[in-house]
Design a protein around this motif. Structure first.
Motif, mmCIF file in Angstrom:
data_model
loop_
_atom_site.group_PDB
_atom_site.id
_atom_site.type_symbol
_atom_site.label_atom_id
_atom_site.label_comp_id
_atom_site.label_asym_id
_atom_site.label_seq_id
_atom_site.Cartn_x
_atom_site.Cartn_y
_atom_site.Cartn_z
ATOM 1 N N UNK A 1 0.833 -1.206 0.000
ATOM 2 C CA UNK A 1 0.000 0.000 0.000
ATOM 3 C C UNK A 1 0.868 1.257 0.000
ATOM 4 N N UNK A 2 1.874 1.249 0.862
ATOM 5 C CA UNK A 2 2.759 2.415 0.992
ATOM 6 C C UNK A 2 3.602 2.580 -0.271
ATOM 7 N N UNK A 3 4.013 1.461 -0.855
ATOM 8 C CA UNK A 3 4.847 1.519 -2.062
ATOM 9 C C UNK A 3 4.028 1.891 -3.296
ATOM 10 N N UNK A 4 2.709 1.919 -3.146
ATOM 11 C CA UNK A 4 1.851 2.241 -4.288
ATOM 12 C C UNK A 4 1.626 1.048 -5.194
ATOM 13 N N UNK A 5 2.024 -0.149 -4.729
ATOM 14 C CA UNK A 5 1.849 -1.353 -5.563
ATOM 15 C C UNK A 5 0.419 -1.870 -5.491
ATOM 16 N N UNK A 6 -0.289 -1.549 -4.408
ATOM 17 C CA UNK A 6 -1.706 -1.915 -4.357
ATOM 18 C C UNK A 6 -2.517 -0.672 -4.050
ATOM 19 N N UNK A 7 -3.742 -0.665 -4.566
ATOM 20 C CA UNK A 7 -4.610 0.512 -4.428
ATOM 21 C C UNK A 7 -5.355 0.450 -3.101
ATOM 22 N N UNK B 1 8.644 0.379 7.162
ATOM 23 C CA UNK B 1 8.170 0.616 5.799
ATOM 24 C C UNK B 1 8.215 2.113 5.495
ATOM 25 N N UNK B 2 7.722 2.924 6.441
ATOM 26 C CA UNK B 2 7.763 4.378 6.250
ATOM 27 C C UNK B 2 9.210 4.866 6.177
ATOM 28 N N UNK B 3 10.035 4.311 7.040
ATOM 29 C CA UNK B 3 11.435 4.736 7.110
ATOM 30 C C UNK B 3 12.141 4.566 5.768
ATOM 31 N N UNK B 4 11.763 3.516 5.051
ATOM 32 C CA UNK B 4 12.407 3.246 3.766
ATOM 33 C C UNK B 4 11.795 4.021 2.613
ATOM 34 N N UNK B 5 10.657 4.663 2.878
ATOM 35 C CA UNK B 5 9.959 5.364 1.799
ATOM 36 C C UNK B 5 10.470 6.793 1.665
ATOM 37 N N UNK B 6 10.217 7.368 0.481
ATOM 38 C CA UNK B 6 10.551 8.789 0.291
ATOM 39 C C UNK B 6 9.553 9.637 1.055
ATOM 40 N N UNK B 7 9.948 10.839 1.484
ATOM 41 C CA UNK B 7 9.065 11.702 2.268
ATOM 42 C C UNK B 7 8.350 10.869 3.324
ATOM 43 N N UNK B 8 9.150 10.285 4.191
ATOM 44 C CA UNK B 8 8.651 9.228 5.061
ATOM 45 C C UNK B 8 7.577 9.670 6.034
ATOM 46 N N UNK B 9 7.440 10.977 6.254
ATOM 47 C CA UNK B 9 6.390 11.416 7.187
ATOM 48 C C UNK B 9 5.114 11.824 6.452
ATOM 49 N N UNK B 10 5.077 11.633 5.139
ATOM 50 C CA UNK B 10 3.903 12.096 4.380
ATOM 51 C C UNK B 10 3.193 10.969 3.648
ATOM 52 N N UNK B 11 3.524 9.750 4.001
ATOM 53 C CA UNK B 11 2.967 8.621 3.237
ATOM 54 C C UNK B 11 1.478 8.429 3.479
ATOM 55 N N UNK B 12 1.025 8.633 4.710
ATOM 56 C CA UNK B 12 -0.403 8.471 4.998
ATOM 57 C C UNK B 12 -1.198 9.498 4.203
ATOM 58 N N UNK B 13 -0.723 10.742 4.219
ATOM 59 C CA UNK B 13 -1.408 11.797 3.466
ATOM 60 C C UNK B 13 -1.482 11.424 1.982
ATOM 61 N N UNK B 14 -0.395 10.888 1.465
ATOM 62 C CA UNK B 14 -0.310 10.518 0.051
ATOM 63 C C UNK B 14 -1.318 9.393 -0.269
ATOM 64 N N UNK B 15 -1.379 8.403 0.604
ATOM 65 C CA UNK B 15 -2.314 7.287 0.377
ATOM 66 C C UNK B 15 -3.756 7.808 0.418
ATOM 67 N N UNK B 16 -4.027 8.701 1.370
ATOM 68 C CA UNK B 16 -5.395 9.218 1.507
ATOM 69 C C UNK B 16 -5.825 10.054 0.301
ATOM 70 N N UNK B 17 -4.848 10.653 -0.393
ATOM 71 C CA UNK B 17 -5.172 11.409 -1.611
ATOM 72 C C UNK B 17 -5.975 10.562 -2.595
ATOM 73 N N UNK B 18 -5.684 9.252 -2.615
ATOM 74 C CA UNK B 18 -6.357 8.346 -3.557
ATOM 75 C C UNK B 18 -7.872 8.283 -3.322
ATOM 76 N N UNK B 19 -8.293 8.527 -2.078
ATOM 77 C CA UNK B 19 -9.721 8.378 -1.770
ATOM 78 C C UNK B 19 -10.358 9.709 -1.339
ATOM 79 N N UNK B 20 -9.665 10.801 -1.670
ATOM 80 C CA UNK B 20 -10.116 12.130 -1.198
ATOM 81 C C UNK B 20 -11.537 12.469 -1.652
ATOM 82 N N UNK B 21 -11.946 11.954 -2.811
ATOM 83 C CA UNK B 21 -13.300 12.297 -3.265
ATOM 84 C C UNK B 21 -14.331 11.262 -2.810
ATOM 85 N N UNK B 22 -13.889 10.200 -2.173
ATOM 86 C CA UNK B 22 -14.822 9.152 -1.740
ATOM 87 C C UNK B 22 -15.316 9.336 -0.307
ATOM 88 N N UNK B 23 -14.571 10.103 0.487
ATOM 89 C CA UNK B 23 -14.931 10.263 1.902
ATOM 90 C C UNK B 23 -14.895 11.731 2.312
#
Ligand SMILES: Nc1ncnc2c1ncn2[C@@H]1O[C@H](COP(=O)(O)OP(=O)(O)OP(=O)(O)O)[C@@H](O)[C@H]1O
Ligand SMILES: [Mg+2]
Length: 253
Positions: free
Chosen positions: A60-66, A94-116
């Motif tokens: 999910x964090x890597x963007x490999x699954x929606x 997982x977050x530690x290894x990701x880019x912009x490691x403190x913004x991953x939740x915000x990034x994932x939530x962007x995907x559903x911003x119009x659904x909730x």
């Protein structure tokens, strides 16, 4: 879409209980996603959702699954859950290894911003990257306080944590598990709300009706709507709602 993180550095203070009940209250008028960020999966359990995330939270964090594919509906209208499974144990790494490691939740939530309209995050205790992510994405941080000197310390910690983040989240604290037979509880509840701006006058009593959430596997408002505790969570949601001012992005289903 507005985001509410239910968070404390301290464990066992009523975060999950508040997250589930706030989400239920919010779902009366808004489309709500409740994200269980704790590998214990208590929120997932309480709303009778299967603790399974295909590919794990890493995908999910890597963007490999929606994220949309991992979200589950519940027995309650307009209340969906993003469940946790054991893979959430490694979320900090997982977050530690990701880019912009403190913004991953915000990034994932962007995907559903119009659904909730409202997202509630049930955070694990502690001050790790998961919490940094939650606070970064949040418009409000809700902090349960069990009336004791240690809990007050945890409120200071959360307040400092939010202040250190670029997040503009407002801190909303409430009293949790209050036992009025205890002198310390009565004294704290009487003194603190005026003294500390972020502390509301919401008091959730320690009751067996809340303990019943574990067997009912439902929010208290659904099985004991007139109980003091259910009304307290209704009042807490009103305060949070006026703090974050959610909008209906779309007409309700
Ligand atoms: N007001 C209350 N009255 C009685 N029991 C409560 C109350 N609030 C929470 N509990 C119980 O206390 C336990 C801990 O509550 P909860 O899981 O909400 O805390 P938490 O802060 O999410 O814990 P953790 O840090 O482990 O995630 C649960 O068994 C819950 O049912
Ligand atoms: Mg919890």
């Amino acid at each position: 879409m507005k985001v509410v993180a239910v968070y404390s550095t301290k464990g066992g203070v009523g975060k999950t209980t508040a997250a589930v009940n706030l989400a239920w209250e919010a779902s009366k008028h808004f489309r709500v996603l409740l994200w269980d960020l704790d590998p214990q999966g208590a929120t997932t359990f309480l709303l009778q959702v299967k603790p399974k995330v295909k590919g794990g939270v890493g995908a999910l964090v890597a963007g490999e699954s929606k994220v949309g594919r991992a979200i589950r509906s519940t027995a309650f209208r307009d209340l969906d859950v993003l469940p946790a499974d054991a893979s959430y144990r490694d979320l900090d790494l997982v977050f530690d290894h990701a880019k912009k490691s403190d913004r991953r939740i915000a990034k994932i939530l962007d995907q559903v911003a119009s659904d909730y309209d409202v997202v509630i995050l049930d955070c694990p205790p502690g001050a790790a990257l998961v919490a940094e992510n939650a606070v970064f994405s949040a418009d409000a941080v809700v902090v349960p306080l069990v009336p004791s000197p240690l809990s007050m310390r945890s409120l200071e910690q959360v307040t400092e944590f939010v202040a250190a983040s670029v997040s503009k989240a407002r801190v909303v604290a409430f009293f949790s598990m209050v036992d009025r037979r205890k002198t310390l509880h009565r004294a704290t509840v009487a003194d603190l709300p005026g003294a500390e701006r972020s502390v509301t006058d919401v008091v959730v009593p320690a009751t067996v009706q809340i303990e019943r959430m574990g067997t009912e596997r439902a929010p208290i408002g659904s099985y004991a709507p007139n109980s003091e505790a259910a009304r307290a969570f209704g009042g807490l949601w009103e305060i949070v709602r006026t703090t974050i001012k959610p909008k209906h992005a779309k007409p309700r289903r």
